[in-house]
Design a protein around this motif. Sequence first.
Motif, PDB file in Angstrom:
ATOM      1  N   GLU A   1      53.632 -12.298  34.641  1.00 16.45           N
ATOM      2  CA  GLU A   1      53.131 -12.949  33.438  1.00 16.45           C
ATOM      3  C   GLU A   1      51.656 -13.317  33.496  1.00 16.45           C
ATOM      4  OE1 GLU A   1      56.068 -14.130  34.923  1.00 16.45           O
ATOM      5  OE2 GLU A   1      57.187 -12.789  33.621  1.00 16.45           O
ATOM      6  N   ALA A   2      51.236 -13.967  34.567  1.00 18.66           N
ATOM      7  CA  ALA A   2      49.894 -14.546  34.525  1.00 18.66           C
ATOM      8  C   ALA A   2      49.147 -14.518  35.847  1.00 18.66           C
ATOM      9  CB  ALA A   2      49.979 -15.984  34.025  1.00 18.66           C
ATOM     10  N   GLY A   3      49.444 -13.622  36.746  1.00 18.81           N
ATOM     11  CA  GLY A   3      48.723 -13.567  38.008  1.00 18.81           C
ATOM     12  C   GLY A   3      47.288 -13.112  37.829  1.00 18.81           C
ATOM     13  N   ALA A   4      46.386 -13.684  38.628  1.00 20.72           N
ATOM     14  CA  ALA A   4      44.991 -13.235  38.623  1.00 20.72           C
ATOM     15  C   ALA A   4      44.940 -11.796  39.138  1.00 20.72           C
ATOM     16  CB  ALA A   4      44.148 -14.144  39.510  1.00 20.72           C
ATOM     17  N   ILE A   5      44.009 -11.020  38.621  1.00 21.29           N
ATOM     18  CA  ILE A   5      43.909  -9.604  38.987  1.00 21.29           C
ATOM     19  C   ILE A   5      42.554  -9.356  39.639  1.00 21.29           C
ATOM     20  CG2 ILE A   5      43.873  -7.240  38.122  1.00 21.29           C
ATOM     21  CD1 ILE A   5      45.572  -8.316  35.724  1.00 21.29           C
ATOM     22  N   PHE A   6      42.600  -8.754  40.827  1.00 22.85           N
ATOM     23  CA  PHE A   6      41.394  -8.324  41.521  1.00 22.85           C
ATOM     24  C   PHE A   6      41.414  -6.800  41.606  1.00 22.85           C
ATOM     25  CE2 PHE A   6      41.671 -12.672  42.840  1.00 22.85           C
ATOM     26  CZ  PHE A   6      40.364 -13.072  43.050  1.00 22.85           C
ATOM     27  N   LEU A   7      40.258  -6.191  41.395  1.00 26.88           N
ATOM     28  CA  LEU A   7      40.122  -4.742  41.497  1.00 26.88           C
ATOM     29  C   LEU A   7      39.337  -4.416  42.752  1.00 26.88           C
ATOM     30  CD1 LEU A   7      39.154  -4.031  37.786  1.00 26.88           C
ATOM     31  CD2 LEU A   7      41.436  -4.127  38.811  1.00 26.88           C
TER      32      LEU A   7
ATOM     33  N   VAL B   1      36.166  -6.890  42.546  1.00 29.24           N
ATOM     34  CA  VAL B   1      35.941  -7.411  41.204  1.00 29.24           C
ATOM     35  C   VAL B   1      37.123  -8.313  40.876  1.00 29.24           C
ATOM     36  CG1 VAL B   1      35.689  -6.773  38.782  1.00 29.24           C
ATOM     37  CG2 VAL B   1      34.668  -5.333  40.546  1.00 29.24           C
ATOM     38  N   GLY B   2      36.831  -9.540  40.452  1.00 23.40           N
ATOM     39  CA  GLY B   2      37.904 -10.487  40.159  1.00 23.40           C
ATOM     40  C   GLY B   2      37.680 -11.204  38.854  1.00 23.40           C
ATOM     41  N   PRO B   3      38.563 -12.131  38.545  1.00 26.28           N
ATOM     42  CA  PRO B   3      38.443 -12.870  37.295  1.00 26.28           C
ATOM     43  C   PRO B   3      37.092 -13.586  37.210  1.00 26.28           C
ATOM     44  CG  PRO B   3      40.533 -13.340  38.363  1.00 26.28           C
ATOM     45  CD  PRO B   3      39.715 -12.568  39.340  1.00 26.28           C
ATOM     46  N   ALA B   4      36.463 -13.480  36.053  1.00 25.07           N
ATOM     47  CA  ALA B   4      35.192 -14.175  35.843  1.00 25.07           C
ATOM     48  C   ALA B   4      35.452 -15.666  35.715  1.00 25.07           C
ATOM     49  CB  ALA B   4      34.512 -13.651  34.592  1.00 25.07           C
ATOM     50  N   PRO B   5      34.516 -16.487  36.164  1.00 28.03           N
ATOM     51  CA  PRO B   5      34.663 -17.929  35.944  1.00 28.03           C
ATOM     52  C   PRO B   5      34.763 -18.201  34.443  1.00 28.03           C
ATOM     53  CG  PRO B   5      32.766 -17.445  37.343  1.00 28.03           C
ATOM     54  CD  PRO B   5      33.284 -16.144  36.841  1.00 28.03           C
ATOM     55  N   GLN B   6      35.434 -19.274  34.080  1.00 29.82           N
ATOM     56  CA  GLN B   6      35.595 -19.599  32.659  1.00 29.82           C
ATOM     57  C   GLN B   6      34.261 -19.674  31.938  1.00 29.82           C
ATOM     58  OE1 GLN B   6      38.326 -19.699  30.839  1.00 29.82           O
ATOM     59  NE2 GLN B   6      39.622 -19.253  32.581  1.00 29.82           N
TER      60      GLN B   6
ATOM     61  N   GLY C   1      42.105  -6.909  26.600  1.00 26.12           N
ATOM     62  CA  GLY C   1      43.161  -7.918  26.571  1.00 26.12           C
ATOM     63  C   GLY C   1      42.671  -9.325  26.785  1.00 26.12           C
ATOM     64  N   GLY C   2      41.406  -9.591  26.488  1.00 24.03           N
ATOM     65  CA  GLY C   2      40.868 -10.934  26.647  1.00 24.03           C
ATOM     66  C   GLY C   2      40.471 -11.278  28.069  1.00 24.03           C
ATOM     67  N   ARG C   3      40.620 -10.368  28.992  1.00 19.51           N
ATOM     68  CA  ARG C   3      40.259 -10.627  30.394  1.00 19.51           C
ATOM     69  C   ARG C   3      38.814 -10.214  30.645  1.00 19.51           C
ATOM     70  NH1 ARG C   3      44.759 -11.553  33.683  1.00 19.51           N
ATOM     71  NH2 ARG C   3      46.714 -11.175  32.593  1.00 19.51           N
ATOM     72  N   ARG C   4      38.122 -11.035  31.402  1.00 19.83           N
ATOM     73  CA  ARG C   4      36.754 -10.741  31.811  1.00 19.83           C
ATOM     74  C   ARG C   4      36.712 -10.778  33.335  1.00 19.83           C
ATOM     75  NH1 ARG C   4      34.254  -9.329  27.477  1.00 19.83           N
ATOM     76  NH2 ARG C   4      34.239 -10.702  25.690  1.00 19.83           N
ATOM     77  N   PHE C   5      35.904  -9.919  33.896  1.00 19.72           N
ATOM     78  CA  PHE C   5      35.807  -9.789  35.346  1.00 19.72           C
ATOM     79  C   PHE C   5      34.360  -9.938  35.791  1.00 19.72           C
ATOM     80  CE2 PHE C   5      39.668  -7.671  34.146  1.00 19.72           C
ATOM     81  CZ  PHE C   5      40.549  -7.939  35.169  1.00 19.72           C
TER      82      PHE C   5
END
Length: 132
Positions: free
Chosen positions: A33-39, A51-56, A82-86
């Motif tokens: 559902e909501a795990g952080a994603i790192f590439l 590459v990981g989730p960008a700070p808010q 999908g609203g995600r920023r990295f």
Amino acid sequence: MPRLTSEFFVSALTRRVFNAGGFAAVMRKGSAEAGAIFLVLRGRDGLYRLVGPAPQSGYGDGASDEAKSGHGGETGLGHDTGGRRFAVVAEGLDDEALEKRIEREARFDSDVWFVELDTATPAEDLVALTTP
């Protein structure tokens, strides 16, 4: 726009990479559902870029970020992020340093995902990258 689940996002991303002639593999599966994603991106020199989730604070007000990125919330391949920023969180990692980083992130957040991408398509064309 509602945020895509992590599992759906990773599935769509890997499909895009395969469709572009690249390779993608889930190294560590986190919360659906909501795990952080790192590439994990391997360079030609054999070192990794993470590459990981960008700070808010990297999200800004949305509209200005889309204007700055030049793709209105879509990747260069024409897909919504999908609203995600990295953001790039580490560069020049060798195998050992990457494993330590994965272990550290997993201790901090057991829901975290790690996805390795091997593609000629730049990360900036696959996901919305922000600069801190």
